[in-house]
Design a protein around this motif. Structure first.
Motif, PDB file in Angstrom:
ATOM      1  N   GLU B 170       8.501  -0.396 -10.009  1.00  0.00           N
ATOM      2  CA  GLU B 170       8.296  -1.132  -8.760  1.00  0.00           C
ATOM      3  C   GLU B 170       6.873  -1.676  -8.756  1.00  0.00           C
ATOM      4  OE1 GLU B 170       9.809  -2.133  -5.817  1.00  0.00           O
ATOM      5  OE2 GLU B 170       7.803  -2.846  -5.310  1.00  0.00           O
ATOM      6  N   ARG B 171       6.703  -2.925  -8.321  1.00  0.00           N
ATOM      7  CA  ARG B 171       5.351  -3.479  -8.417  1.00  0.00           C
ATOM      8  C   ARG B 171       4.449  -3.101  -7.253  1.00  0.00           C
ATOM      9  NH1 ARG B 171       6.418  -9.918  -8.554  1.00  0.00           N
ATOM     10  NH2 ARG B 171       7.509 -10.103  -6.607  1.00  0.00           N
ATOM     11  N   GLN B 172       5.040  -2.727  -6.103  1.00  0.00           N
ATOM     12  CA  GLN B 172       4.203  -2.209  -5.014  1.00  0.00           C
ATOM     13  C   GLN B 172       3.890  -0.738  -5.305  1.00  0.00           C
ATOM     14  OE1 GLN B 172       3.218  -4.299  -2.718  1.00  0.00           O
ATOM     15  NE2 GLN B 172       4.554  -5.949  -3.410  1.00  0.00           N
ATOM     16  N   SER B 173       3.035  -0.131  -4.495  1.00  0.00           N
ATOM     17  CA  SER B 173       2.680   1.260  -4.776  1.00  0.00           C
ATOM     18  C   SER B 173       3.742   2.230  -4.280  1.00  0.00           C
ATOM     19  CB  SER B 173       1.320   1.595  -4.161  1.00  0.00           C
ATOM     20  OG  SER B 173       1.418   1.560  -2.757  1.00  0.00           O
ATOM     21  N   THR B 213       5.636   3.276 -10.031  1.00  0.00           N
ATOM     22  CA  THR B 213       5.293   2.276  -9.033  1.00  0.00           C
ATOM     23  C   THR B 213       3.966   1.634  -9.418  1.00  0.00           C
ATOM     24  OG1 THR B 213       4.220   3.921  -7.676  1.00  0.00           O
ATOM     25  CG2 THR B 213       6.508   3.466  -7.182  1.00  0.00           C
ATOM     26  N   TYR B 214       3.637   0.550  -8.728  1.00  0.00           N
ATOM     27  CA  TYR B 214       2.441  -0.238  -9.026  1.00  0.00           C
ATOM     28  C   TYR B 214       2.463  -0.669 -10.498  1.00  0.00           C
ATOM     29  CZ  TYR B 214      -1.944  -1.777  -6.904  1.00  0.00           C
ATOM     30  OH  TYR B 214      -2.935  -2.539  -6.337  1.00  0.00           O
ATOM     31  N   LYS B 236      -4.874   1.754 -10.353  1.00  0.00           N
ATOM     32  CA  LYS B 236      -4.746   2.184  -8.961  1.00  0.00           C
ATOM     33  C   LYS B 236      -6.088   2.643  -8.412  1.00  0.00           C
ATOM     34  CE  LYS B 236      -1.925   5.541 -10.194  1.00  0.00           C
ATOM     35  NZ  LYS B 236      -1.667   5.472 -11.628  1.00  0.00           N
ATOM     36  N   GLU B 260       0.316  -6.407   4.542  1.00  0.00           N
ATOM     37  CA  GLU B 260       1.459  -7.166   4.031  1.00  0.00           C
ATOM     38  C   GLU B 260       2.754  -6.561   4.559  1.00  0.00           C
ATOM     39  OE1 GLU B 260      -0.826  -5.738   2.128  1.00  0.00           O
ATOM     40  OE2 GLU B 260      -1.863  -7.325   1.020  1.00  0.00           O
ATOM     41  N   PHE B 261       2.769  -5.232   4.651  1.00  0.00           N
ATOM     42  CA  PHE B 261       3.970  -4.550   5.100  1.00  0.00           C
ATOM     43  C   PHE B 261       4.314  -4.961   6.533  1.00  0.00           C
ATOM     44  CE2 PHE B 261       6.343  -0.956   6.857  1.00  0.00           C
ATOM     45  CZ  PHE B 261       7.338  -0.828   5.908  1.00  0.00           C
ATOM     46  N   PRO B 274       1.334   1.619   1.727  1.00  0.00           N
ATOM     47  CA  PRO B 274       1.877   0.536   2.560  1.00  0.00           C
ATOM     48  C   PRO B 274       2.455   1.003   3.893  1.00  0.00           C
ATOM     49  CG  PRO B 274       3.151   0.775   0.510  1.00  0.00           C
ATOM     50  CD  PRO B 274       1.964   1.662   0.395  1.00  0.00           C
ATOM     51  N   ASP B 286      -7.109  -1.622  -3.254  1.00  0.00           N
ATOM     52  CA  ASP B 286      -6.903  -3.056  -3.412  1.00  0.00           C
ATOM     53  C   ASP B 286      -8.259  -3.638  -3.815  1.00  0.00           C
ATOM     54  OD1 ASP B 286      -6.753  -5.742  -2.946  1.00  0.00           O
ATOM     55  OD2 ASP B 286      -6.351  -5.562  -0.796  1.00  0.00           O
TER      56      ASP B 286
END
Lengths: 137, 650
Positions: B170-173, B213-214, B236, B260-261, B274, B286
């Motif tokens: 998954e590209r988000q954390s 993730t990430y 990270k 963003e969420f 998130p 970030d």
């Protein structure tokens, strides 16, 4: 209560519908009646049939009704409807084709001689041409 | 010479109405090479196949030509049939006289002549066909799932529960995807997070699932059953081994940026998770917004972390893995409101998209579930929802229907009414597509109980007037133009494949359609497979779909993969292009044209060698080879030339 209208295969492919398609080059069947043309039209309040209903009536072949309508003559050809249409239907061209259908039939284009000399000289040329294309009241 | 038997299928009237079958049979009876010819009404039927088997034995036939429909439909049926009577299946050929003849012609005598020529040419091919055996390939029983939304989570869990290992990237954390952002789900109005988070936790703790993730897919090579993948783990700046997720760093971080969420409505810190139920519940920094990365000063998080988990020197790392199958479940993005200038998108703060409204409705959202408009926080008393914004608009935006908007907009109007009892919701729609279990009833409920006013027509413009947002549209049913002075407008924007899908498709060598959605192998019968073997599709990356459809599709991919992994070895089509070492000069022209990296020059022997598993039999090498050493099995130069001669013969 208005009289029921007949929808028939014969009427949907009426020769005047074909002629209208030939003159305008527009595929009216792409229209899904979202009404955006009427919603955006700056002259719609003066029309007897709003633009989206014009297209609908062409789809159903109610062409005689359209030839008597005021709408194509109220239309200013500003093309807002065409620009707004999500399906690429050039409504302004359909309006022009409707005007052409009327003009190409037995139609009283008016007689220049009936206009008073004095008035005629004052009239701008463009108004006269406009009159020929539309009608002399 | 081989004894070739020909069977001509009528396919009911599909073939027989345009081709004079008795003439075909009569004229070809004495064609050299044809030992036996017969016609039958439906060759693919049980009796048709029985006839085939019976005649193979009775007439001592060595090769079969079935003149019927496209080989994509029944080639396998007939090959299985001949196999059962001990004929090598590669001696069974199809002459396509339906799609390539009867369906595309209407002159009977000309179509009959063409059918004869097609059959003759395939007979010529069959005469020289060799017996072939499928190539056996081993299979790695581990799956890679790209995308950790509901589609990815569901497929990963299903595969893992079948006992196979899964890597979930998954590209988000955190995993969760779009579904985690939703408030309540139609048509039952259950809370999205409440039904999603148990699955997220399951995926996070499952012994067969490795969460990454990430991370993103960086490179891939190989083929079905034997992919080699390289996954990039983005930096990270937090050591997740040490981090306990206590949240102290997040609390102390001085830098706030739009979340963003929460679709930019709320704020998050520069070090963040998130959302509170994130899995894994560990933060990332970030670096684009972090004060330390921008100015070289701060490092507050490092100071407060009791576990010494912050590491500003961390860099991207790469992990290489071998997997047997891949699921692409990368989901969707919302078409930005900026594209709708006639609706004030991006200019009027109270014109927002549906996903942003989900955050406003969400109990965990920036307003705590109270409906307040973004500009001044007032509770909107009149609210307009516009559907099909950017969808179904081939002229300016996207031609397709985004499918979910009818239902979620109805839900929005309903939930708004539940929160603001004296409020009035309006929905501009063009068609209501409520084709799902309980969907139509849900839509009726909105009309009858919640007094949502449905206006049939499109909106031509939206503009700001004082603190009102004025909506000019039409109700085509009454034939009148309407104007609504609303407090807020929600646009049901089109959904499109998530950012980066083109690059990913290119990397995976799978195709996308004109709108960027991944293409399935067959729209009806193979809806969860890509055209590349071993790569499967789930969720909105393939086409817009709602949660039940996504879950069904995701579960289906898992079933396909369990099926794949349950085989001892995979079989690869033996029709490949080999090398005649006697003729090969080792010039390497074929190596250069091969799109599958299947050919390599052996410098010691001075010839080219072929990896039979990689070869997809495209024939590019056979065409390029100047000496005729590269010959495609059962499509040799001699066969092709005989076929052409048979077609062109007087």
């Amino acid at each position: 209560m208005t009289k029921n209208k007949t929808v028939s295969a014969h009427q949907i492919s009426h020769e005047n519908v074909d002629k209208l398609k030939d003159i305008s080059g527009v595929n009216v069947y792409a229209c899904y009646q979202c009404g955006n043309c009427s919603s955006a039209c700056p002259a719609v309040e003066f029309m007897d049939i709003p633009p989206h209903q014009i297209i609908r009536k062409v789809q159903l072949g109610f062409i005689d009704e359209l030839l008597e309508s005021e709408t194509p003559w109220i239309c200013a050809a500003c093309i807002t409807c065409t620009v707004k249409c999500p399906r690429g239907v050039d409504i302004a061209k359909v309006m022009e084709a409707l005007r052409q259908l009327v003009l190409r039939s037995d139609f009283e284009h008016g007689n220049l001689c009936e206009i008073e000399d004095k008035l005629r000289k004052k009239l701008p040329q463009i108004a006269l041409i406009g009159n020929f294309r539309k009608t002399i009241l | 010479m081989k004894r070739v038997g020909v069977f001509v299928c009528h396919c009911g009237i599909n073939i027989a109405s345009t081709i004079d079958i008795s003439k075909v049979v009569e004229d070809l009876k004495n064609y050299p090479g044809i030992t036996f010819i017969q016609d039958y009404k439906y060759m693919c039927s049980e009796p048709g196949q029985a006839l085939l088997k019976e005649k193979i034995k009775a007439e001592k036939i060595d090769a079969i030509v079935i003149a019927a429909c496209s080989p994509t439909l029944h080639e396998n049926t007939f090959r299985m049939a001949v196999k059962s009577v001990d004929m090598n299946p590669y001696n069974c050929e199809i002459a396509n006289i339906r799609e390539q003849c009867s369906w595309v012609h209407n002159n009977i005598s000309e179509a009959t002549e063409k059918a004869k020529r097609i059959i003759k040419s395939v007979v010529e091919k069959a005469l020289l066909d060799e017996d072939l055996e499928p190539v056996r390939v081993p299979v790695t029983r581990k799956a890679l799932v790209l995308g950790g939304g509901i589609a990815g989570i569901q497929s990963a869990l299903s595969i893992a529960n079948s006992g196979y290992e899964v890597i979930l990237v998954e590209r988000q954390s955190s995993i969760g995807g779009r579904m985690a952002q939703l408030s309540e789900t139609f048509p039952t109005l259950d809370c999205s997070q409440c039904i999603l988070t148990p699955k997220m936790v399951d995926a996070g703790q499952h012994k067969n699932i490795r969460l990454m993730t990430y991370s993103e897919l960086d490179d891939i090579s190989g083929f079905v059953g034997n992919f080699k993948v390289k996954i990039r783990q983005k930096a990270k700046y937090v050591d997740w081994e040490k981090c306990t997720g206590c949240g102290l760093c997040i609390e102390k971080c001085p830098k706030k940026v739009p979340s963003e969420f929460d679709q930019g409505l709320g704020k998050r810190k520069a070090i963040y998770t998130p959302f509170p139920q994130a899995v894994p519940n560990k933060p990332v920094i970030d670096c684009e917004n972090c004060t330390y990365f921008k100015t070289g000063k701060c490092r507050l998080c490092e100071k407060v972390c009791p576990f010494d988990a912050i590491n500003f020197d961390e860099t991207d790392s790469f992990i290489e893995e071998e997997v047997g199958a891949i699921i692409v479940a990368t989901g969707y993005d919302v078409y930005p409101v900026l594209n709708m200038s006639e609706y004030g998108g991006g200019k009027i703060p109270d014109v927002i998209d549906g996903l942003t409204f989900e955050r406003i409705l969400s109990a965990s959202g920036p307003t705590g579930g109270e409906v307040r408009r973004p500009s001044d926080g007032k509770i909107p008393k009149e609210i307009v929802f516009i559907k099909c914004v950017g969808s179904r608009d081939p002229e300016h935006h996207y031609p397709y229907c985004s499918k979910i908007c009818c239902m979620y907009t109805t839900k929005h109007a309903m939930l708004y009414k539940h929160r603001v009892h004296d409020g009035q919701p309006y929905i501009f729609y063009m068609d209501v597509r409520a084709g799902g279990k309980g969907y139509e009833e849900f839509y009726q409920r909105a009309q009858e109980e919640d007094k949502v006013v449905f206006l049939r027509g499109k909106v031509s413009k939206v503009y700001q007037d004082d603190d009102k947002v004025v909506v000019c549209g039409i109700d085509t049913l009454s034939g009148s133009n309407v104007e609504i002075r609303a407090d807020m407008v929600v646009l049901a924007m089109a959904i499109r494949p998530s950012k980066g899908i083109e690059e990913l498709a290119q990397l995976l060598k799978i195709s996308i359609d004109q709108n960027g959605f991944l293409t399935e192998a067959h729209p009806k019968l193979r809806p969860v497979e890509s055209l590349s073997a071993g790569i499967y599709l789930a969720g909105c990356a393939q086409a817009p779909k709602d949660i039940p459809d996504t879950v069904s599709q995701a579960t289906a991919t898992a079933a396909m993969i369990s099926n794949l992994f349950s085989q001892e070895y995979l079989l690869h089509e033996p029709i490949i292009t080999g090398v005649d070492e006697e003729l090969c000069s080792g010039c390497g022209l074929c190596v250069a044209v091969c799109p599958y990296d299947a050919r390599k020059t052996n410098r010691e022997k001075g010839v080219v060698e072929v990896n039979e598993i990689l070869c997809e039999a495209c024939g590019a090498c056979a065409a390029a080879c100047p000496s005729g050493a590269a010959q495609q099995r059962n499509f040799t130069d001699t066969q092709l030339s005989n076929m052409v001669k048979a077609i062109l013969a007087e």
